[in-house]
Motif scaffolding. Structure first.
Motif, PDB file in Angstrom:
ATOM      1  N   UNK A   1     143.219  23.640  54.006  1.00  0.00           N
ATOM      2  CA  UNK A   1     143.851  22.369  54.328  1.00  0.00           C
ATOM      3  C   UNK A   1     144.721  21.785  53.236  1.00  0.00           C
ATOM      4  N   UNK A   2     144.646  22.338  52.029  1.00  0.00           N
ATOM      5  CA  UNK A   2     145.550  21.881  50.966  1.00  0.00           C
ATOM      6  C   UNK A   2     146.885  22.614  51.008  1.00  0.00           C
ATOM      7  N   UNK A   3     146.976  23.615  51.890  1.00  0.00           N
ATOM      8  CA  UNK A   3     148.211  24.397  51.990  1.00  0.00           C
ATOM      9  C   UNK A   3     148.856  24.336  53.371  1.00  0.00           C
ATOM     10  N   UNK A   4     148.155  23.807  54.368  1.00  0.00           N
ATOM     11  CA  UNK A   4     148.723  23.666  55.707  1.00  0.00           C
ATOM     12  C   UNK A   4     148.324  22.307  56.272  1.00  0.00           C
ATOM     13  N   UNK A   5     149.122  21.834  57.218  1.00  0.00           N
ATOM     14  CA  UNK A   5     148.753  20.674  58.030  1.00  0.00           C
ATOM     15  C   UNK A   5     148.494  21.183  59.444  1.00  0.00           C
ATOM     16  N   UNK A   6     147.406  20.759  60.040  1.00  0.00           N
ATOM     17  CA  UNK A   6     146.999  21.267  61.344  1.00  0.00           C
ATOM     18  C   UNK A   6     147.408  20.289  62.437  1.00  0.00           C
TER      19      UNK A   6
ATOM     20  N   UNK B   1     147.787  33.191  56.925  1.00  0.00           N
ATOM     21  CA  UNK B   1     149.152  33.618  56.647  1.00  0.00           C
ATOM     22  C   UNK B   1     150.073  32.415  56.463  1.00  0.00           C
ATOM     23  N   UNK B   2     149.835  31.389  57.255  1.00  0.00           N
ATOM     24  CA  UNK B   2     150.641  30.175  57.133  1.00  0.00           C
ATOM     25  C   UNK B   2     150.408  29.509  55.788  1.00  0.00           C
ATOM     26  N   UNK B   3     149.152  29.452  55.366  1.00  0.00           N
ATOM     27  CA  UNK B   3     148.834  28.885  54.050  1.00  0.00           C
ATOM     28  C   UNK B   3     149.456  29.708  52.931  1.00  0.00           C
ATOM     29  N   UNK B   4     149.485  31.036  53.109  1.00  0.00           N
ATOM     30  CA  UNK B   4     150.037  31.888  52.061  1.00  0.00           C
ATOM     31  C   UNK B   4     151.536  31.632  51.858  1.00  0.00           C
TER      32      UNK B   4
ATOM     33  N   UNK C   1     152.654  30.807  48.077  1.00  0.00           N
ATOM     34  CA  UNK C   1     153.499  31.774  47.361  1.00  0.00           C
ATOM     35  C   UNK C   1     154.967  31.350  47.374  1.00  0.00           C
ATOM     36  N   UNK C   2     155.216  30.042  47.560  1.00  0.00           N
ATOM     37  CA  UNK C   2     156.593  29.582  47.716  1.00  0.00           C
ATOM     38  C   UNK C   2     157.284  29.236  46.389  1.00  0.00           C
ATOM     39  N   UNK C   3     156.580  29.391  45.272  1.00  0.00           N
ATOM     40  CA  UNK C   3     157.199  29.051  43.988  1.00  0.00           C
ATOM     41  C   UNK C   3     158.400  29.946  43.685  1.00  0.00           C
ATOM     42  N   UNK C   4     158.354  31.172  44.153  1.00  0.00           N
ATOM     43  CA  UNK C   4     159.465  32.109  43.932  1.00  0.00           C
ATOM     44  C   UNK C   4     160.271  32.253  45.228  1.00  0.00           C
ATOM     45  N   UNK C   5     161.359  31.540  45.317  1.00  0.00           N
ATOM     46  CA  UNK C   5     162.241  31.692  46.473  1.00  0.00           C
ATOM     47  C   UNK C   5     161.864  30.874  47.676  1.00  0.00           C
TER      48      UNK C   5
ATOM     49  N   UNK D   1     161.175  31.166  52.280  1.00  0.00           N
ATOM     50  CA  UNK D   1     161.905  32.382  52.626  1.00  0.00           C
ATOM     51  C   UNK D   1     161.435  33.552  51.764  1.00  0.00           C
ATOM     52  N   UNK D   2     161.292  33.308  50.481  1.00  0.00           N
ATOM     53  CA  UNK D   2     160.820  34.361  49.589  1.00  0.00           C
ATOM     54  C   UNK D   2     159.406  34.796  49.909  1.00  0.00           C
ATOM     55  N   UNK D   3     158.546  33.834  50.245  1.00  0.00           N
ATOM     56  CA  UNK D   3     157.149  34.163  50.559  1.00  0.00           C
ATOM     57  C   UNK D   3     157.067  35.031  51.810  1.00  0.00           C
ATOM     58  N   UNK D   4     157.777  34.631  52.870  1.00  0.00           N
ATOM     59  CA  UNK D   4     157.750  35.408  54.108  1.00  0.00           C
ATOM     60  C   UNK D   4     158.371  36.779  53.890  1.00  0.00           C
ATOM     61  N   UNK D   5     159.461  36.832  53.136  1.00  0.00           N
ATOM     62  CA  UNK D   5     160.122  38.113  52.882  1.00  0.00           C
ATOM     63  C   UNK D   5     159.174  39.091  52.200  1.00  0.00           C
TER      64      UNK D   5
END
Length: 473
Positions: free
Chosen positions: A124-129, A424-427, A431-435, A438-442
């Protein structure tokens, strides 16, 4: 759109627009009995504190997924790790966390708050439901109870599904509004009333929605401007009827041509750009699908979703893509604010109806979502995938019981799928610090494609969409 009969679809039980109380009309009741899943409902009540010290999250038992202001008499806290405070509706729409919408379908709906609560506790600290209840699918009391129990949801949406009226525009089942749906959603039969838009809004208010939707009739690609004008006229009327403190989302239903055709797409995007009084968009897209739970591989459609997401991100207007499953997750890379999915195939994508010839004795396919390859495979392929070098076992709470049980539990497999998509949504956020997203999904897509490329899979289990996605990223 002409409704010629397409080729039979080689998939079963996609739950096309099923009403909850009509399930026994099309499915043997024995198939609905799932002791392994129901065991979760019988588990002892467990609670964890909320970060702000103002309540407790029920993580198991009959109240799972609920936020309680105080512990019930005789209860104790079972974990010291606290759960995050639930963000407000407006904070979820303006924040940087992706929004994960969970659709309430007709089957095993009572289990959804459980997985939503577990996701809020752990991610819950990485996604909103968000929670989505479909108004024509069940009685208002059931839908209202679902939204109340799912109190970890920052967004509570009551989808009017007015697109069911548009069978000349969309490819829907032969009877898109069942006999019970007329009673559950009486506004579907009163479209000529002068206060029809108010009826649609009041039906959402009655069950506790905190993000209202405009009616969301389907846009006809054969009469594009007239269809756009009509939809936006209804939306403007809805906006004028909102009350203090309410929030309204522009609700549109699009056949895929609106996004895959450049001319139609430009017309749509121009209209959205001009109509900036709508600061939240809720857009449902119907596309052709050859196999249940399979994401689209249509490059033109993916480009259209990308352009739509880009526009909304550039304009600072949250785009929610309901009923898109993992295709909606992919759209997070391009600026979509959130996406939705549910238990059944019809809640994983708003696919065009395809005629399916009944087969006597046919059983429901046993599907398992492989998070590492971003794909759903037949359960028989799971052993092949799991034995491959580099495979990482799922650590969700549902898999141990799923594989321990002698009988395959479709409900537990669905809960596993919903939980993994939440991870996966939380990830994407983590992992969005780099790019950015878009970078995280890529990176996730590239890793999935690289790892799965050498797997000895049958034709139906190959994740063919990864090549299109990799190219689009």
């Amino acid at each position: 759109m002409p409704h010629e009969e397409p080729d039979p679809m080689p998939e079963d039980l996609l739950n096309w627009l099923e009403d909850e109380d009509s399930l026994t009309d099309v499915v043997d009741e024995q198939q609905l009995e799932d002791e392994a899943a129901n065991a979760y409902l019988d588990a002892e009540d467990e609670y964890v504190p909320i970060d702000d010290g103002k309540g407790y999250l029920a993580v198991s038992g009959t109240e799972a997924g609920s936020i309680l202001s105080a512990l019930p008499p005789g209860s104790t806290v079972t974990e010291t790790a606290s759960a995050p405070t639930v963000v407000s509706r407006d904070s979820s729409l303006t924040g940087d966390r992706p929004i994960y919408l969970v659709h309430r379908g007709g089957r095993n709906a009572e289990l959804l708050p459980w997985v939503m609560g577990e996701l809020h506790h752990k991610k819950g600290r990485s996604i909103a439901i968000g929670a989505v209840a479909n108004l024509p699918a069940a009685k208002g009391e059931k839908l209202g109870g679902f939204l109340r129990q799912a109190s970890v949801a920052a967004l509570r949406i009551a989808d009017p599904q007015c697109y069911r009226l548009d069978e000349k525009v969309l490819r829907l089942s032969p009877s898109p509004i069942g006999k019970r749906a007329w009673g559950y959603a009486p506004y579907l039969s009163t479209t000529e009333d002068t206060d029809w838009v108010l009826q649609v809004l009041d039906a959402q208010r009655a069950i506790g929605a905190n993000l209202l939707l405009t009616p969301g009739r389907a846009l006809d690609p054969d009469t594009p401007q007239a269809s756009l004008d009509s939809a936006f006229q209804e939306a403007d009327e809805a906006l004028a009827l909102t009350e203090r403190g309410e929030r309204l989302a522009l609700n549109l239903t699009l056949p895929s041509r609106w996004l895959s055709s450049e001319a139609l797409r430009n017309r749509l995007l121009d209209q959205i750009l001009d109509q900036d009084q709508f600061d939240v968009l809720y857009i449902r897209i119907q596309w052709a699908q050859a196999k249940a739970f399979a994401p689209t591989e249509d490059g033109d459609l993916l480009m259209g979703i990308k352009r739509l997401s880009n526009l909304c991100a550039d304009e600072g207007r949250p785009l929610l893509l309901p009923q898109t499953g993992i295709t909606g997750w992919f759209a997070l890379a391009h600026g979509a604010a959130g996406y939705g999915l549910g238990f059944s195939g019809s809640e994983q994508s708003f696919a065009e109806y395809a005629f399916r010839r009944a087969r006597k004795g046919q059983q429901q396919a046993q599907r398992y979502f492989e998070k590492q390859m971003l794909h759903t495979v037949d359960s028989s392929a799971h052993d092949v995938v799991r034995s491959s070098q580099g495979y990482v076992d799922c650590t969700c709470t549902y898999c141990p019981q799923l594989f321990r049980n002698p009988t395959w539990s479709h409900a537990l497999a669905a809960l596993h799928h919903l939980y993994c998509m939440g991870e996966l949504t939380a990830r994407v956020h983590e992992d969005s610090a780099r790019g950015g997203r878009h970078g995280a999904v890529r990176r996730i897509v590239a890793n999935a494609r690289r790892w799965s490329s050498e797997l000895p899979l049958g034709t139906n289990d190959v994740p063919r969409h990864l090549a299109s996605w990799d190219q689009a990223l």
